[in-house]
Design a protein around this motif. Sequence first.
Motif, PDB file in Angstrom:
ATOM      1  N   SER A  32       0.853  -1.191   0.000  1.00 28.05           N
ATOM      2  CA  SER A  32       0.000   0.000   0.000  1.00 28.05           C
ATOM      3  C   SER A  32       0.888   1.239   0.000  1.00 28.05           C
ATOM      4  CB  SER A  32      -0.904   0.015   1.233  1.00 28.05           C
ATOM      5  OG  SER A  32      -1.601   1.250   1.340  1.00 28.05           O
ATOM      6  N   GLN A  33       0.469   2.249  -0.751  1.00 31.62           N
ATOM      7  CA  GLN A  33       1.215   3.506  -0.752  1.00 31.62           C
ATOM      8  C   GLN A  33       0.999   4.290   0.549  1.00 31.62           C
ATOM      9  OE1 GLN A  33       1.036   4.584  -5.542  1.00 31.62           O
ATOM     10  NE2 GLN A  33       0.245   6.011  -4.076  1.00 31.62           N
ATOM     11  N   THR A  41      -5.388   0.780   2.912  1.00 33.76           N
ATOM     12  CA  THR A  41      -4.662  -0.074   3.855  1.00 33.76           C
ATOM     13  C   THR A  41      -5.645  -0.859   4.718  1.00 33.76           C
ATOM     14  OG1 THR A  41      -2.888   1.573   3.902  1.00 33.76           O
ATOM     15  CG2 THR A  41      -2.859  -0.120   5.609  1.00 33.76           C
ATOM     16  N   LYS A  65       3.668  -1.075   3.831  1.00 29.27           N
ATOM     17  CA  LYS A  65       2.911   0.179   3.785  1.00 29.27           C
ATOM     18  C   LYS A  65       3.804   1.372   3.461  1.00 29.27           C
ATOM     19  CE  LYS A  65       1.528  -1.204   7.842  1.00 29.27           C
ATOM     20  NZ  LYS A  65       0.912  -1.399   9.167  1.00 29.27           N
ATOM     21  N   ASN A  66       3.156   2.540   3.274  1.00 30.29           N
ATOM     22  CA  ASN A  66       3.859   3.814   3.077  1.00 30.29           C
ATOM     23  C   ASN A  66       4.871   3.765   1.923  1.00 30.29           C
ATOM     24  OD1 ASN A  66       2.625   5.305   5.303  1.00 30.29           O
ATOM     25  ND2 ASN A  66       3.728   3.879   6.628  1.00 30.29           N
ATOM     26  N   SER A  67       4.452   3.146   0.828  1.00 32.88           N
ATOM     27  CA  SER A  67       5.260   3.098  -0.415  1.00 32.88           C
ATOM     28  C   SER A  67       6.596   2.389  -0.229  1.00 32.88           C
ATOM     29  CB  SER A  67       5.494   4.513  -0.968  1.00 32.88           C
ATOM     30  OG  SER A  67       4.271   5.161  -1.232  1.00 32.88           O
ATOM     31  N   LEU A  71       5.331   2.452  -5.895  1.00 31.47           N
ATOM     32  CA  LEU A  71       4.010   3.030  -6.128  1.00 31.47           C
ATOM     33  C   LEU A  71       3.074   2.002  -6.761  1.00 31.47           C
ATOM     34  CD1 LEU A  71       5.207   6.469  -7.529  1.00 31.47           C
ATOM     35  CD2 LEU A  71       4.616   5.894  -5.157  1.00 31.47           C
ATOM     36  N   GLU A  72       1.812   2.377  -6.906  1.00 29.07           N
ATOM     37  CA  GLU A  72       0.816   1.437  -7.427  1.00 29.07           C
ATOM     38  C   GLU A  72       1.212   0.846  -8.776  1.00 29.07           C
ATOM     39  OE1 GLU A  72      -3.081   3.118  -7.467  1.00 29.07           O
ATOM     40  OE2 GLU A  72      -3.116   3.455  -5.305  1.00 29.07           O
ATOM     41  N   TYR A  75       3.442  -1.942  -8.101  1.00 30.38           N
ATOM     42  CA  TYR A  75       2.757  -3.100  -7.530  1.00 30.38           C
ATOM     43  C   TYR A  75       2.111  -3.938  -8.636  1.00 30.38           C
ATOM     44  CZ  TYR A  75       2.775   0.055  -3.435  1.00 30.38           C
ATOM     45  OH  TYR A  75       3.132   0.938  -2.444  1.00 30.38           O
TER      46      TYR A  75
END
Length: 328
Positions: A32-33, A41, A65-67, A71-72, A75
């Motif tokens: 998750s970014q 999240t 988490k937190n990139s 980034l997406e 992913y």
Amino acid sequence: MKRVIAAIALAAAALPFGAAQAQDAIELHGASQFGDEHAFTKALVKFEELVGDCYDGDVTFVLHKNSELGLEKDYFNFMSQGVSVDYAIVSPSHMSTYSKMAPLMDMPFLFRDIDHWNKVLEQDGLAPIAEDVSKRADVELIGYAGGGTRNLIVNRPVRTMEDLKGLPMRVMGAPIQTRIFDAVNAAPSVIAYDEVYNAIQTGVIDAAENEAAGIEQMKFYEVGPHISKTQHAITVRPIGFSGKTMRRLPEALQACVREAGAEAGKYGREIESTQDSEKLKAMEEKGLLTTYDFEEREKLLELAEPVKRAYAEELGATETLERINAIQ
């Protein structure tokens, strides 16, 4: 050779019970970014909990988490390749390299309203797009989060088609955004997101568009305190799961992953759509902005329809658009 096999067998027998069982353990990685408080999240954590409740075997989850893993767009590529990331929430725009149908999910005025949006997702109206993404990217769309409603952010009240006519406004870079807002008689132009505040402040444009979280984060209410509730887009943010990973899992776990994905997506939609309306209401109560119902929204839908159909035809998604439109 027999001596080698025997030695391996003896070594395995000598292992503690837990270590021997660890060979059957499955570890899945999500990304998750955002941090713990973000709706994406929370939806992924719910997904993990639901899988754990459903599956009797040994499965653990690691959510980055937190990139931490990029980034997406990263992913999605990782899931497609079957490396680093097994599950994540990803914007449809990041799927377009693989599936030209995917951006249809983000098209303005795709949904008539929140109720229609919910019904389309509940009734699997996006199934043809999901099938195309799976075929071309090898990523399964196992659920749908999202729920942010995008409205106009304007430096003056905009309630009618006459108010909207010729309105200089910022749109995102996707060509369909410009085409749609041209069709409803605004004057769209593409401007970088981090330049929007100054562009409104200096009179380069009079308006932009975003959901409540973006308005709050970027303080757009300081330069555009009038929110016209055009509700021109309701976000769809699919939960993706790597097809390569899926095929390696036991059948019982595959079933749990798919079932949990659908439920976690619904959970994520409830969180985000609730947060969106609450954020907008809170900013209005603080006197930061004023909201206005757009009085001729049916006219917006009417003007947008030919552009939507032409775009769907370009994407090879005409039947999908008809399927979505038919859901009542």
